[in-house]
Design a protein around this motif. Sequence first.
Motif, short mmCIF file in Angstrom:
data_model
loop_
_atom_site.label_atom_id
_atom_site.label_comp_id
_atom_site.label_asym_id
_atom_site.label_seq_id
_atom_site.Cartn_x
_atom_site.Cartn_y
_atom_site.Cartn_z
N LEU A 1 0.85 -1.20 0.00
CA LEU A 1 0.00 0.00 0.00
C LEU A 1 0.88 1.25 0.00
CD1 LEU A 1 -2.91 -0.73 2.52
CD2 LEU A 1 -3.13 -0.17 0.10
N HIS A 2 1.96 1.20 0.77
CA HIS A 2 2.90 2.32 0.80
C HIS A 2 3.44 2.62 -0.60
CE1 HIS A 2 6.37 4.80 1.67
NE2 HIS A 2 7.20 3.86 1.25
N HIS A 3 3.80 1.59 -1.33
CA HIS A 3 4.35 1.80 -2.67
C HIS A 3 3.30 2.30 -3.66
CE1 HIS A 3 8.61 0.53 -2.93
NE2 HIS A 3 8.34 -0.03 -1.76
N ARG A 4 2.08 1.82 -3.51
CA ARG A 4 1.03 2.23 -4.45
C ARG A 4 0.51 3.63 -4.16
NH1 ARG A 4 -0.77 -3.18 -3.85
NH2 ARG A 4 -2.39 -2.54 -2.37
N HIS A 5 0.52 4.03 -2.89
CA HIS A 5 -0.10 5.31 -2.51
C HIS A 5 0.87 6.17 -1.69
CE1 HIS A 5 -3.87 3.56 -3.84
NE2 HIS A 5 -3.68 2.54 -3.04
N VAL A 6 2.12 6.21 -2.11
CA VAL A 6 3.17 6.87 -1.32
C VAL A 6 2.83 8.33 -1.00
CG1 VAL A 6 4.49 7.45 -3.40
CG2 VAL A 6 5.65 7.28 -1.21
N ALA A 7 3.01 8.66 0.28
CA ALA A 7 2.81 10.02 0.78
C ALA A 7 1.40 10.55 0.55
CB ALA A 7 3.84 10.97 0.17
N THR A 8 0.40 9.67 0.68
CA THR A 8 -1.00 10.08 0.61
C THR A 8 -1.71 9.57 1.86
OG1 THR A 8 -1.84 8.07 -0.48
CG2 THR A 8 -0.90 9.80 -1.90
N ASP A 9 -3.00 9.89 1.97
CA ASP A 9 -3.78 9.42 3.13
C ASP A 9 -3.92 7.90 3.14
OD1 ASP A 9 -4.09 12.00 3.94
OD2 ASP A 9 -6.09 12.25 3.06
N GLN A 10 -3.72 7.25 2.00
CA GLN A 10 -3.83 5.80 1.92
C GLN A 10 -2.50 5.09 2.18
OE1 GLN A 10 -5.83 6.27 -2.11
NE2 GLN A 10 -6.92 4.49 -1.34
N ASP A 11 -1.46 5.88 2.43
CA ASP A 11 -0.14 5.32 2.72
C ASP A 11 -0.03 5.07 4.22
OD1 ASP A 11 2.51 4.74 3.13
OD2 ASP A 11 3.29 6.53 2.14
N PRO A 12 0.06 3.81 4.68
CA PRO A 12 0.12 3.54 6.13
C PRO A 12 1.40 4.04 6.78
CG PRO A 12 0.50 1.53 4.87
CD PRO A 12 0.05 2.57 3.89
N ASP A 13 2.44 4.31 5.98
CA ASP A 13 3.72 4.78 6.54
C ASP A 13 3.79 6.30 6.64
OD1 ASP A 13 4.29 2.12 6.35
OD2 ASP A 13 6.03 2.33 5.04
N TYR A 14 2.84 6.99 6.07
CA TYR A 14 2.96 8.45 5.94
C TYR A 14 2.15 9.18 6.99
CZ TYR A 14 3.00 13.10 3.87
OH TYR A 14 3.15 14.44 3.68
N HIS A 15 2.71 10.29 7.46
CA HIS A 15 2.00 11.19 8.36
C HIS A 15 2.53 12.60 8.13
CE1 HIS A 15 0.68 13.15 12.10
NE2 HIS A 15 -0.23 12.20 12.17
N GLY A 16 1.66 13.55 8.02
CA GLY A 16 2.08 14.91 7.70
C GLY A 16 2.59 15.70 8.88
N GLY A 17 2.55 15.12 10.09
CA GLY A 17 2.95 15.86 11.28
C GLY A 17 4.45 15.89 11.49
N ASN A 18 4.84 16.35 12.69
CA ASN A 18 6.27 16.42 13.00
C ASN A 18 6.83 15.02 13.26
OD1 ASN A 18 5.77 15.64 15.75
ND2 ASN A 18 5.32 17.77 16.27
N PHE A 19 8.12 14.96 13.55
CA PHE A 19 8.80 13.67 13.71
C PHE A 19 8.12 12.78 14.74
CE2 PHE A 19 11.78 10.99 16.01
CZ PHE A 19 12.37 10.26 14.99
N PHE A 20 7.81 13.32 15.90
CA PHE A 20 7.28 12.51 16.99
C PHE A 20 5.87 12.02 16.69
CE2 PHE A 20 10.48 15.31 18.87
CZ PHE A 20 11.33 14.34 19.42
#
Length: 234
Positions: A99-118
């Motif tokens: 899913l990460h590879h198909r939807h990288v840096a989107t709401d559907q990417d389980p690895d992505y978050h737009g917040g700060n590091f923590f």
Amino acid sequence: MKPIFQKYAGIIIALVILLAWSGCLWFLLHWPIDFTSPFTYLAVLLMTHLYTGLFITAHDAMHGVVAPGNKKLNTVVGTITAGLFAYNYYGRLYPKHHLHHRHVATDQDPDYHGGNFFLWFLSFARQYITVVQVLLMAGTFHLLQLWFPVENIVLFWMLPAVLATFQLFYFGTYLPHRGEHAPDNPHKSGTQGRNHLWAFLSCYFFGYHYEHHDKPYLPWWKLYQEKDRLEKGR
């Protein structure tokens, strides 16, 4: 000999990492700890690096490049290496990673978050750390105390797994995907500057992250070659 190595390179390298991790861990669990010796702290870093290698091997198995053309063997290797890393479950990691590879840096990417590091790390941890894992780690910790000193278990089995989790997140998720990416960057991924020694030590060349997303069929130990190829083509 060379054609045999080339044919089975993924399996051979996976076995080297598995044997190095298990051999070093066995030795260090028996080793009398001396907190005044720099070897103690170097050993923690070594085990952290080998834990990262376990996960990177499981990751390559998800892309079918540990044993190309042999899905069952990739699954076996991925299940073992993911499981040895704090009881991660390969069957759960596999769909999330794709899913990460198909939807990288989107709401559907389980690895992505737009917040700060923590906040990003907390989101990442919620995706991949389960109650079952924590219970299995706790049970194993108590079981290991029957044979090994508590200090050795904490320093060389538990702490490196925690540090490697941060290492994988920082170099393999946060750094390459944070911030805005150029419109002509289809993978929404950054990449480390070309330094093969640092790239290997930091995260098995996964700092070359654009290269991985661009050619996910390359195993980790070929990413530096792709980095060289792209640098020369500029």
